[in-house]
Design a protein around this motif. Structure first.
Motif, PDB file in Angstrom:
ATOM      1  N   HIS A 128       8.054   2.977 -14.257  1.00  0.00           N
ATOM      2  CA  HIS A 128       8.229   1.883 -13.297  1.00  0.00           C
ATOM      3  C   HIS A 128       7.551   0.599 -13.781  1.00  0.00           C
ATOM      4  N   PHE A 129       6.446   0.749 -14.485  1.00  0.00           N
ATOM      5  CA  PHE A 129       5.795  -0.433 -15.056  1.00  0.00           C
ATOM      6  C   PHE A 129       6.746  -1.148 -16.022  1.00  0.00           C
ATOM      7  N   TYR A 130       7.416  -0.383 -16.857  1.00  0.00           N
ATOM      8  CA  TYR A 130       8.332  -0.973 -17.837  1.00  0.00           C
ATOM      9  C   TYR A 130       9.439  -1.762 -17.142  1.00  0.00           C
ATOM     10  N   TYR A 131      10.067  -1.149 -16.119  1.00  0.00           N
ATOM     11  CA  TYR A 131      11.185  -1.820 -15.463  1.00  0.00           C
ATOM     12  C   TYR A 131      10.740  -2.988 -14.578  1.00  0.00           C
ATOM     13  N   GLU A 132       9.637  -2.803 -13.861  1.00  0.00           N
ATOM     14  CA  GLU A 132       9.220  -3.822 -12.898  1.00  0.00           C
ATOM     15  C   GLU A 132       8.437  -4.966 -13.540  1.00  0.00           C
ATOM     16  N   GLU A 133       7.570  -4.639 -14.505  1.00  0.00           N
ATOM     17  CA  GLU A 133       6.705  -5.670 -15.085  1.00  0.00           C
ATOM     18  C   GLU A 133       7.238  -6.248 -16.391  1.00  0.00           C
ATOM     19  N   ILE A 134       7.912  -5.432 -17.178  1.00  0.00           N
ATOM     20  CA  ILE A 134       8.444  -5.926 -18.458  1.00  0.00           C
ATOM     21  C   ILE A 134       9.846  -6.494 -18.283  1.00  0.00           C
ATOM     22  N   LEU A 135      10.733  -5.717 -17.621  1.00  0.00           N
ATOM     23  CA  LEU A 135      12.119  -6.176 -17.440  1.00  0.00           C
ATOM     24  C   LEU A 135      12.309  -6.987 -16.170  1.00  0.00           C
ATOM     25  N   LYS A 136      11.288  -7.008 -15.311  1.00  0.00           N
ATOM     26  CA  LYS A 136      11.330  -7.776 -14.060  1.00  0.00           C
ATOM     27  C   LYS A 136      12.459  -7.336 -13.125  1.00  0.00           C
ATOM     28  N   VAL A 137      12.712  -6.020 -13.065  1.00  0.00           N
ATOM     29  CA  VAL A 137      13.721  -5.470 -12.162  1.00  0.00           C
ATOM     30  C   VAL A 137      13.053  -5.240 -10.795  1.00  0.00           C
ATOM     31  N   SER A 138      13.728  -5.639  -9.725  1.00  0.00           N
ATOM     32  CA  SER A 138      13.153  -5.429  -8.399  1.00  0.00           C
ATOM     33  C   SER A 138      13.026  -3.932  -8.121  1.00  0.00           C
ATOM     34  N   LYS A 139      12.059  -3.577  -7.285  1.00  0.00           N
ATOM     35  CA  LYS A 139      11.769  -2.162  -7.045  1.00  0.00           C
ATOM     36  C   LYS A 139      12.979  -1.378  -6.562  1.00  0.00           C
ATOM     37  N   ARG A 140      13.774  -1.977  -5.708  1.00  0.00           N
ATOM     38  CA  ARG A 140      14.903  -1.242  -5.156  1.00  0.00           C
ATOM     39  C   ARG A 140      16.039  -1.041  -6.163  1.00  0.00           C
ATOM     40  N   ASN A 141      16.019  -1.822  -7.250  1.00  0.00           N
ATOM     41  CA  ASN A 141      17.066  -1.687  -8.265  1.00  0.00           C
ATOM     42  C   ASN A 141      16.618  -0.934  -9.507  1.00  0.00           C
TER      43      ASN A 141
END
Length: 484
Positions: A72-85
């Motif tokens: 989740h760190f990779y997607y949310e903090e690196i790729l900036k994907v919103s939590k629900r996506n």
């Protein structure tokens, strides 16, 4: 982006300080396990599953939590994907519940009424936008459901490419497909497939023979990448990228399960589902054939246990009184006595049995001489009526049924005759339900009009498996020949 680079950002991030101490070491070990490769390649399901469940150095729960947090760190903090996506972490938390240090998880089963045809419906595969990928999945599912293949037999695991299914493990013969039987407990070298599942295998085989395989290690494998990764489309909530067939099949199982609203099994679970639903459809009579084909391997044992737990049965000894008498008579012999005397003893035990007319009269009286199927009562003159008592497991030397109410049913002469012939039977899973060899007959699925005594599962199942089913299968085969 390499996974090591993401890890460095992870350990330096303010947002991970609360969990860093617990997770840092486990994530670091995972990177050593996978090597410093592209992060999305390193976070595929097959590698995550292998590390979490197969590496026994740490408990699965701790490794799962650490990698889920990192994911989740990779997607949310690196790729900036919103939590629900953020795509779902490839492994469901439910899988952790039944794991212990000593015993692997039990299979995930589809409900009894589940229609396996939905796993092959084109509407679920359209979003992949790749015909070859869809065929590879359908062929894999067919092998699991029809031939009892495990994921380790279809795809290479732990880098052991030589153990994976090869091209010459599949033989196409007209309408049939023969595939190698990998079971170590079986003497049957090939499993014969036909019908829709065989057609999926044949269709994929045709494509596989003509498709140039780019990956050198896949050239001899039957299930291989007949697609380019960048050609596929995915539901981002389930997966971000799929690189190998195992991951693609796992993705599709999750995708279809979510759409159908059923629990998501692993690929490995499919063969246990195949056994369980074969037992459901045959009312348990398929067990002998299944054991002959695969042996009593853990997946067969687990499926049989699930069948017993989900099927109502009356609580009674499996062996009949007659069988116990026969065993006792055999035990009376010394080891030095020959087989001939044992056989003679069996015959004597059976010959000594005589019909208990008192039991028959009492049972007829309970039902007022009326047939339990049609409720008809044959009356000759006022006060004198007639009925017959049918022994469900025939009371003779060959079938060795017993003369007891649990093996008796009161019938009119017509229904007695067709019961004897095996044209009708009682359902082993519901002794009130009548089955007919012709599923369109008005008697099929009809309930007994009267049931005032308890019947034995042993005798009902015996008649179903040894008299009713052979006749039914013979008639079905005759109809097929007439069609041809």
């Amino acid at each position: 982006m390499k996974i090591q680079e993401v890890f460095e950002s992870y350990i330096n991030s303010d947002k991970t300080k609360s969990s860093l101490k617990a997770h840092k070491g486990k994530v670091d070990k995972y990177i050593s396990f996978t090597g410093n490769q592209d992060v999305e390649t390193a976070l595929v399901e097959s590698l995550l599953r292998k590390y979490i469940f197969e590496d026994k150095e740490l408990k699965p729960k701790g490794k799962y939590d650490a990698l889920n947090n990192f994911y989740h760190f990779y997607y949310e903090e690196i790729l900036k994907v919103s939590k629900r996506n953020v795509p779902l972490f490839p492994i469901d938390t439910k899988e952790l519940v039944s794991w212990t240090n000593k015993e692997k998880r039990r299979p995930v089963y589809f409900p009894k009424e589940f229609d396996f045809n939905c796993l092959f419906e084109d509407r679920y595969y359209e979003h992949l936008n790749n015909y070859g990928a869809a065929l590879a999945v359908k062929a894999s599912l067919s092998l699991a459901l029809s031939a009892g293949y495990d994921s380790g037999e279809m795809f290479p695991t732990n880098g052991e490419h030589e153990k994976a299914m090869k091209m010459d493990d599949v033989i196409i013969e007209g309408d049939y497909v023969k595939v190698r039987n990998f079971s170590s407990q079986s003497t049957v070298p090939f499993i014969l497939m036909r019908g829709k599942n065989a057609e999926y295998i044949k269709e994929y085989h045709k494509l596989r023979m003509s498709f140039p395989i780019k990956k050198a290690w896949q050239k001899s494998h039957f299930i291989a990448n007949t697609w380019k990764t960048n050609e596929l489309s995915f539901d981002p909530k389930i997966a971000s990228r799929v690189y190998i067939p195992h991951d693609l099949v796992s993705y599709m199982l999750k995708y279809i399960s979510l759409k159908e609203g059923v629990p998501t099994p692993l690929i490995t679970d499919l063969r246990a589902n195949m056994v369980l639903h074969s037992l459901y459809n045959s009312k348990g009579s398929a067990l002998q054939d299944i054991i002959e084909l695969y042996g009593f391997l853990p997946f067969v044992k687990q499926a049989f246990e699930e069948y017993c737990m989900t099927t109502s049965r009356d609580k009674e000894p499996i062996f009949s009184v007659l069988a116990l008498e026969m065993v006792q008579s055999e035990e009376a012999f010394n080891d030095e006595e020959d087989e001939k005397k044992k056989i003679e003893s069996r015959i004597n035990v059976i010959d000594r049995l005589v019909r208990d007319s008192v039991k028959v009269k009492k049972l007829k009286k309970i039902y007022g001489n009326s047939c339990q199927i049609c409720n008809e009562q044959i009356t000759f003159i006022d006060g004198i009526s007639y009925s017959e008592v049918h022994h469900i497991q025939p009371f003779n030397k060959f079938h060795q049924g017993i003369d007891d109410n649990s093996n008796m049913i009161v019938l009119c002469p017509n229904h007695h005759k067709i019961f004897d012939m095996g044209i009708i039977a009682l359902d082993p899973e519901n002794h009130q339900r009548i089955l007919h060899v012709d599923s369109k007959n008005h008697l099929n699925q009809k309930m007994l009009v009267a049931s005032k005594h308890q019947l034995s599962s042993t005798h009902v199942r015996y008649h179903y498996e040894n008299i009713f089913m052979p006749l039914r299968e013979s008639l079905l085969e005759t109809r097929k020949q007439e069609v041809l």
